[in-house]
Every structure is written in structure tokens, then in C-alpha cells.
Scaffold this motif. Structure first.
Motif, mmCIF file in Angstrom:
data_model
loop_
_atom_site.group_PDB
_atom_site.id
_atom_site.type_symbol
_atom_site.label_atom_id
_atom_site.label_comp_id
_atom_site.label_asym_id
_atom_site.label_seq_id
_atom_site.Cartn_x
_atom_site.Cartn_y
_atom_site.Cartn_z
ATOM 1 N N SER A 22 -28.411 1.579 12.344
ATOM 2 C CA SER A 22 -28.585 3.022 12.504
ATOM 3 C C SER A 22 -28.433 3.678 11.142
ATOM 4 N N LEU A 23 -28.874 4.957 11.084
ATOM 5 C CA LEU A 23 -28.770 5.735 9.859
ATOM 6 C C LEU A 23 -28.205 7.112 10.182
ATOM 7 N N PRO A 24 -27.535 7.751 9.245
ATOM 8 C CA PRO A 24 -26.969 9.083 9.501
ATOM 9 C C PRO A 24 -28.034 10.077 9.957
ATOM 10 N N GLY A 25 -27.662 10.870 10.954
ATOM 11 C CA GLY A 25 -28.587 11.865 11.469
ATOM 12 C C GLY A 25 -29.620 11.312 12.421
ATOM 13 N N GLY A 26 -29.563 10.015 12.680
ATOM 14 C CA GLY A 26 -30.513 9.410 13.604
ATOM 15 C C GLY A 26 -31.883 9.168 13.026
ATOM 16 N N VAL A 27 -32.056 9.321 11.702
ATOM 17 C CA VAL A 27 -33.367 9.090 11.108
ATOM 18 C C VAL A 27 -33.689 7.607 11.141
ATOM 19 N N MET A 28 -34.974 7.279 11.011
ATOM 20 C CA MET A 28 -35.347 5.865 11.076
ATOM 21 C C MET A 28 -35.633 5.276 9.700
ATOM 22 N N VAL A 29 -35.748 6.115 8.667
ATOM 23 C CA VAL A 29 -36.007 5.652 7.305
ATOM 24 C C VAL A 29 -35.248 6.540 6.329
ATOM 25 N N THR A 30 -34.657 5.925 5.326
ATOM 26 C CA THR A 30 -34.082 6.687 4.226
ATOM 27 C C THR A 30 -34.149 5.838 2.970
ATOM 28 N N LYS A 31 -33.926 6.468 1.827
ATOM 29 C CA LYS A 31 -34.051 5.779 0.548
ATOM 30 C C LYS A 31 -32.761 5.893 -0.244
ATOM 31 N N ALA B 66 -39.545 2.700 -10.571
ATOM 32 C CA ALA B 66 -38.498 3.483 -9.893
ATOM 33 C C ALA B 66 -38.569 3.354 -8.380
ATOM 34 N N THR B 67 -38.929 2.170 -7.908
ATOM 35 C CA THR B 67 -38.996 1.939 -6.471
ATOM 36 C C THR B 67 -37.595 1.992 -5.865
ATOM 37 N N PRO B 68 -37.367 2.836 -4.854
ATOM 38 C CA PRO B 68 -36.036 2.916 -4.259
ATOM 39 C C PRO B 68 -35.795 1.785 -3.273
ATOM 40 N N THR B 69 -34.517 1.513 -2.994
ATOM 41 C CA THR B 69 -34.187 0.640 -1.881
ATOM 42 C C THR B 69 -34.427 1.411 -0.587
ATOM 43 N N LEU B 70 -35.103 0.779 0.335
ATOM 44 C CA LEU B 70 -35.463 1.421 1.595
ATOM 45 C C LEU B 70 -34.570 0.900 2.709
ATOM 46 N N LEU B 71 -33.933 1.803 3.437
ATOM 47 C CA LEU B 71 -33.173 1.458 4.630
ATOM 48 C C LEU B 71 -33.954 1.953 5.840
ATOM 49 N N GLU C 262 -47.612 3.231 2.466
ATOM 50 C CA GLU C 262 -46.344 2.946 1.799
ATOM 51 C C GLU C 262 -45.200 3.123 2.793
ATOM 52 N N PHE C 263 -44.304 2.146 2.825
ATOM 53 C CA PHE C 263 -43.255 2.088 3.840
ATOM 54 C C PHE C 263 -42.442 3.384 3.882
ATOM 55 N N THR C 264 -42.174 3.967 2.718
ATOM 56 C CA THR C 264 -41.267 5.114 2.692
ATOM 57 C C THR C 264 -41.848 6.387 3.280
ATOM 58 N N VAL C 265 -43.136 6.434 3.566
ATOM 59 C CA VAL C 265 -43.711 7.666 4.116
ATOM 60 C C VAL C 265 -44.053 7.532 5.596
ATOM 61 N N VAL C 266 -43.600 6.465 6.253
ATOM 62 C CA VAL C 266 -43.962 6.289 7.657
ATOM 63 C C VAL C 266 -43.407 7.409 8.529
ATOM 64 N N ASN C 267 -42.246 7.958 8.167
ATOM 65 C CA ASN C 267 -41.701 9.044 8.997
ATOM 66 C C ASN C 267 -42.446 10.352 8.787
ATOM 67 N N THR D 217 -42.234 -0.740 -1.806
ATOM 68 C CA THR D 217 -40.961 -0.508 -1.114
ATOM 69 C C THR D 217 -40.664 -1.560 -0.055
ATOM 70 N N GLN D 218 -41.646 -2.387 0.324
ATOM 71 C CA GLN D 218 -41.347 -3.439 1.300
ATOM 72 C C GLN D 218 -40.410 -4.483 0.709
ATOM 73 N N GLU D 219 -40.466 -4.647 -0.611
ATOM 74 C CA GLU D 219 -39.694 -5.712 -1.255
ATOM 75 C C GLU D 219 -38.192 -5.486 -1.158
ATOM 76 N N THR D 220 -37.787 -4.224 -1.150
ATOM 77 C CA THR D 220 -36.353 -3.911 -1.139
ATOM 78 C C THR D 220 -35.896 -3.351 0.205
ATOM 79 N N ALA D 221 -36.748 -3.447 1.223
ATOM 80 C CA ALA D 221 -36.426 -2.859 2.520
ATOM 81 C C ALA D 221 -35.299 -3.635 3.209
#
Length: 659
Positions: A144-153, A163-168, A94-99, A135-139
Motif C-alpha cells: 500500500s501507499l500513503p493516501g491510497g494512491v497506486m503509484v508514487t515516486k 534522473a529516473t526516480p524509483t517507482l513505488l 511510461e510507468f510513472t504516468v499510468v495514474n 522507470t520499470q527498472e527501479t519499480a
């Protein structure tokens, strides 16, 4: 080991770490992971649920002595599959757990994940992974993202009933994947966002091609995830049909063909439906014929049951104890595959691989007491081999966050101080066995032997390479601690008597996959080795490997193998077959928090807090599962740094050496 360009600069540094270690002191002791509460009162994460079910009763009248006669030439075997690679069984992450699973970023990678992939790479040659899911559908790709992270929701930004979140996400995700590939030869399927075809977002394809395609790490792009559920999830009109998907797929094809930043135009994957539509209803639209030049593979997704009522109130309740028996027989996999046999033939006729892009024991996170047990190990092994026999070209076992039961591997949810940190699920053992069943040649063909008069509790498969039998997989679903349900099969190859072309070897090697019960969660061993229990693994098998050598009876030209109840046995029919996939020398990536007396650097945690890896306090690792907001791991990575420093983040460290 060959290091590709993204990592070449680190080679000189890491070579200096051979047999060296780093010790961190003043560690907070790890809490006992063994629960003392009754399973019924458990309120923690599903990944560590202690629920234990009662195994089904021992079947009456089970035949425990039977023969298996193999042809010495594949030319005489009817029904052999297409050729397969050892990478047949991979992972859908799942895309949201790659980090959580891959690492903080391209510089800091999760060592346990590298170790797990290295185990498979050494047996199979490569590992296939799909990154996607709902989560790929709304990615959305951002700079860049705050704090330098590579994934956030961003929760609450979609109307999906799950309840699928939008993934950045940033391009760092793709660079992270490239660095993993350079180390353990992973190859990737990626999902194109498909929630709004009037405003396509093809950034993942543009960056993915630039970063992954050149080295050969990119397998393709999935166009739509479970489009036959779009209407039910409220993301398309209630009238949404296969013909509508056909039209939207065409929009993507045109956009890709007109995008100069996407040089490869023929690696799209469709339709990835779940069974609400039949595959034939999609084929009948003309999608494959019309867009054949754009399609790299055909794909479906399937779960045999679901736990959605427990999570979302959707559907009907499923009682795990009532359905446990349905996973513990050969008929399960056969019945799951039956609706796809026409489609695998159709795919072959059209020159396309047919892939199970996402599967596992049950959708909506799996089932407690089933999805994380040895019963699921046997089920996934049999199911995977049945897919291969039915001419699927690959299958991806799904991986979610902390609140799912079926994960093949799960990183810890909070900071851990132990040397062993991850929890390796029962299904990961299945992927190791499948990798060894097929090996790295790419020429392995498999057949369901319908052994023991096709008894559903004792399935067996034979694998042929270059025209000759090389391996045999024997299974026993029965859970019987008395030993009375262990069976012995007598194997012969070629003619049934001396002088009739018999090719039975003088001896064979056997590896066993065993556990005390189908309900067992962690006391599982493959060839005597295990990953241990909850929070106990760094991704490396522990214990001494045990491979049995069995001398065959030269007077009868037969070999006898006993299979425990429950368990499985992988039989290597020649020394070459064993050397190819059964005797790997796995390069691993160890970390240590254990004090050593030789070549050990001792570092005060106050220094770690300001090391090049940052303090770690700002990194929050998310989860894809409902109810996990804020439950992501903090400071929990055992990672490997690729920038010339062994010290990474507060309480964390890495020792990298070749072993």
C-alpha cells in the motif's frame, strides 16, 4: 458489449444510465488555452508548446499524375509481408504516468482514455500497450501507499543520468489495467525490474499473471529496457557487453522457471536495445537459441534522433527547423528500418515475433514544432507501415508526461471545468489510420508499392487479405497550399485492358487524412473528423464523418484518386473491405459538464466533495518528465466509476451510456 468478471457487478447500475446526464454547476471557467506569447518566450509544458516551424520548400519537378497497377492475386506479388493485425501500432506508456492516463485506481478510470482505446478497438479488434520505460527498472511493488494512491515516486534515489526516480506501485495498477481490458480489449506488455539481478523483484510478473493472464490480456514481460545504454547511464560497469546481458537474462529465466507463482514461462521479451549494440551482437551470444523456450518475442527500441542536449546536456544540440525536412519523406522510415532487416528475418527463422517496443520522433521528449505536428502524423504512418512491410510484428509509440512534445494523448495538468479536457497529439491520428489499413482479420499483408517511380514524397502501400487486394494507402508529404502539388493516381487491378482478367471494382470508398500544412498541430482531420486543439477532447472524434465514394471508369477499368498536399488517402477496394475496418460503430464512454434539460441530475459541488469518490484533493498525479515535480494533475480526472455512483470527485463526474 461483453463485460468480464471484474466489472460484472457494475452492469446493472450502468444500464440505468442510458441517455442520462449529470450536470455540475458553480464551475470555475476554463482559461483560454490559446497562447498569446511568442513561441520563443514560451515557458509552459512541452505538451502544449506553440512552436510552429516553416515547412520545407515544394520539391521541383514532382510528378503529379501516375498509375498504380495492382495484381488481383497475392500469389503474383513478390515481397508481401507476414500477416498483420490492426493492433500493429500500439503505445508504450511510461510507468510513472499510468495514474494520469488510466485513472486514479481500478474503480475510477479515465473516460477519455477509454474512448481513445475504443476507437482503435472497433477498427483493430484489440489494442496493444506496453507499460514500462526507464522507470520499470527501479519499480518496486508494495502492499500500500500513503493516501491510497497506486503509484508514487522517490526522486534522488538513483544515480541514472536521466534522473529516473524509483517507482513505488501497488497491485491496484494491474487491477486497473484488467478493468480497462474488460472494457476496450487492451493487451499488455509489462517490464520486469532489471536494475539489480542479484535481488530480482518478480512481483509484477506474479501479480500480472494472476490478474491479466487468465482473461488473455497479458502479452509478455520485457527483460531489461535499453540495456545497451546501461553503461552510459551509470547503472552498469563501463565494460557492460551483450555477453553480460546474456548472463543476466539467464538469471531471470532461472528465477521465473523456479517461481511457482509465475505459471507462464515462455513470454519473456528481449533484448530491447536502442542501437548502441547491434542486434546481431546480441544474437551472436546464443541468447535466442539457448533460451528459445522462454522467449515470447524479440524486441528493439529506436528513435531517429534526440533532444537530450536540451534536457540533460548530453550529446549535441538539435535545431528542429534544420531537421524537419528529414521527417517529411519516405526515405526516413526506410532508413530507420534498414539496420533491422536482418533481424526480422532472423526472428522469422526462429519463430519469434519482432517488435519495436518503444519509438517516436526523438528521444528525450521529442522536438518542438515537429513531434506534435501533421508532419509527424504522416511520418509515423509511413514509418509504421514500413515496419509492417519489413516484418516487424508491432510498434509501440511512446507516451510520457507533460514535458514531452510527442505524446499521442495528454491528460490535463490541472483541474479543468470544460467538457473537453485532453489534448490529442498528432500521432494518435496515425494509429487510427494504421488500424483501418490492417483491420481486425489478422490476415492483412502489406507491400510497399514504390509508387511514382519510388518518389520519396509520394509513397503508397497495398494491403492484401485472403489473396486479394483490399485496401490502398496513398501519401503526399509535400506541403503546398496552392494545390499544385496535389497528385492524382490512376488505379487498376488485374490486367491492363478489358478481357485480361481485370478486377477493378465499379466504385471505391476513400477516407482522407488532411491538414493545411505539415506544420499544423491541431487542425487535423481523419475522414472529416477531429479531436480539436489543446484541452478540447474527451477522447471522441467530433464532426461529421466524410467518406468519398468514387465511381470507376468502366471503359478503361480504372479508378482515379487525388491526394492533397499534404495528406493521405485510404482507399477501400471493396464494400467488404470498407465494412471490415472503415465503418466502425464505436462504443464510447461520454462525460458531460454541459447542462441538459432532459434526464439530468444537478448536484451541488459541496455534495461532490463528500461523495464516494472522495474529495479528490488528496490525489496527486505524477509525471515522468524532468522538472515536473509537483506539477502533476490535481482533481483533473474525467473518470468513470465502476462502483455504482455517477458522482466521482470534486468538480468531476461521469455519465456512462452506450452509444
Amino acid at each position: 458489449m461483453r463485460i468480464f468478471h471484474p466489472l460484472a457487478f457494475a452492469l446493472a447500475f450502468f444500464s440505468s444510465l442510458v441517455n442520462a446526464g449529470v450536470t455540475v454547476y458553480y464551475q470555475v471557467p476554463l482559461a483560454d488555452s490559446t497562447t498569446t506569447a511568442a513561441s520563443a518566450n514560451y515557458t509552459g509544458a512541452a505538451a502544449y508548446d506553440p512552436t510552429v516551424l516553416t515547412p520545407p520548400p515544394v520539391p521541383v519537378g514532382l510528378t503529379t499524375q501516375f498509375g498504380i497497377q495492382l495484381s488481383s492475386s497475392s500469389a503474383a506479388v513478390q515481397g508481401l509481408s507476414i500477416p498483420h493485425q490492426g493492433s500493429f501500432m500500439g503505445f508504450s506508456i511510461e510507468f510513472t504516468v499510468v495514474n494520469q492516463i488510466f485513472g486514479i485506481n481500478a474503480t475510477y478510470l479515465q473516460v477519455p482514455f477509454l474512448n481513445l482505446m475504443a476507437i482503435l478497438r472497433e477498427r483493430a479488434g484489440e489494442v496493444h500497450i506496453r507499460v514500462g520505460g526507464n522507470t520499470q527498472e527501479t519499480a518496486v511493488l508494495v502492499d500500500s501507499l500513503p493516501g491510497g494512491v497506486m503509484v508514487t515516486k522517490e526522486r534522488g534515489t538513483t544515480d541514472d543520468v536521466t534522473a529516473t526516480p524509483t517507482l513505488l506501485y501497488t497491485a491496484e495498477v494491474l487491477y486497473t489495467m484488467a478493468n480497462i481490458s474488460a472494457l476496450v480489449n487492451t493487451k499488455w506488455f509489462l517490464g520486469l525490474p532489471f536494475n539489480d539481478t542479484s535481488n530480482l523483484r518478480l512481483g509484477i510478473a506474479e501479480v500480472g499473471e494472476a490478474v491479466l493472464s487468465g482473461p488473455g490480456y497479458l502479452l509478455g514481460f520485457q527483460v531489461g529496457n535499453e540495456p545497451d545504454l546501461y553503461a552510459a547511464h551509470g547503472v552498469r560497469p563501463s565494460t557492460y557487453l551483450p555477453s553480460d546481458y546474456y548472463g543476466e537474462f539467464g538469471i531471470v529465466v532461472d528465477a521465473v522457471n523456479n517461481d511457482g507463482n509465475i505459471p507462464v514461462k515462455n513470454n519473456l521479451v528481449a533484448p530491447s536495445i536502442t542501437g548502441q549494440w547491434t542486434p546481431e551482437s546480441v544474437w551472436d551470444t546464443g541468447l535466442v537459441e539457448t533460451y528459445s523456450s522462454s522467449l515470447g518475442a524479440l524486441a528493439v527500441e529506436h528513435y531517429p534522433t534526440d533532444n537530450c542536449y536540451a534536457l540533460y546536456g548530453i550529446g549535441s544540440p538539435v535545431v528542429p527547423q534544420d531537421v524537419f525536412q528529414h521527417f517529411l519523406n519516405h526515405t526516413s522510415g526506410v532508413n530507420i528500418i534498414a539496420p533491422y532487416l536482418n533481424s526480422t528475418n532472423y526472428a522469422q527463422a526462429n519463430g519469434k515475433p519482432f517488435i519495436m517496443m518503444e519509438t517516436n520522433t526523438a528521444s528525450c521528449g521529442g522536438l518542438p514544432g515537429i513531434s506534435d505536428t501533421f508532419g509527424a502524423t504522416l511520418w509515423a504512418l509511413d514509418y509504421g507501415l514500413q515496419m509492417a512491410y519489413s516484418n516487424f510484428s508491432g510498434a509501440m509509440m511512446h507516451v510520457g508526461g507533460q514535458d514531452v512534445y510527442y505524446n499521442p494523448f495528454t491528460p490535463p495538468p490541472t483541474n479543468q471545468s470544460s467538457y473537453h479536457q485532453w489534448t490529442i497529439g498528432s500521432i494518435f491520428y496515425s494509429t487510427i489510420v494504421v488500424a483501418e489499413v490492417f483491420g481486425p482479420s489478422g490476415n492483412a499483408q502489406i507491400i510497399d508499392l514504390q509508387a511514382n517511380t519510388n518518389n520519396m514524397f509520394t509513397p503508397a502501400y497495398a494491403v492484401y487479405e485472403n489473396g486479394a487486394p483490399v485496401r490502398l494507402l496513398l501519401m503526399n508529404y509535400v506541403s503546398d497550399p496552392s494545390g499544385a502539388s496535389d497528385y492524382t493516381t490512376t488505379i487498376s487491378i488485374g490486367g491492363s485492358a478489358i478481357g485480361q482478367g481485370n478486377a477493378t471494382p465499379a466504385q471505391i470508398q476513400v477516407k482522407y487524412l488532411v491538414a493545411p500544412s505539415v506544420s499544423e498541430k491541431y487542425n487535423i482531420t481523419w475522414a472529416g473528423q477531429t479531436f480539436g486543439g489543446t484541452f478540447q477532447s474527451d477522447g471522441r472524434l467530433t464532426g461529421s464523418e466524410s467518406v468519398q465514394t468514387i465511381n470507376c471508369d468502366q471503359s478503361s477499368n480504372t479508378c482515379q484518386v487525388t491526394v492533397p498536399a499534404p495528406g493521405a488517402a485510404l482507399v477501400f477496394l471493396s464494400t467488404d473491405a470498407y465494412a471490415e475496418s472503415g465503418n466502425p460503430s464505436t462504443q464510447t464512454f461520454p462525460t458531460t459538464m454541459v447542462t441538459k434539460t432532459v434526464n439530468t441530475a444537478t448536484i451541488n459541488p459541496s455534495v461532490l466533495a463528500t461523495s464516494n469518490g472522495m474529495s479528490g484533493a488528496t490525489w496527486e498525479l505524477g509525471s515522468t518528465s524532468k522538472g515536473d515535480v509537483g506539477a502533476g494533475a490535481r482533481n483533473s480526472l474525467s473518470v468513470v466509476s465502476l462502483v455504482g455512483a455517477a458522482v466521482l470527485s470534486t468538480g468531476m463526474l461521469c455519465t456512462w451510456f452506450w452509444s
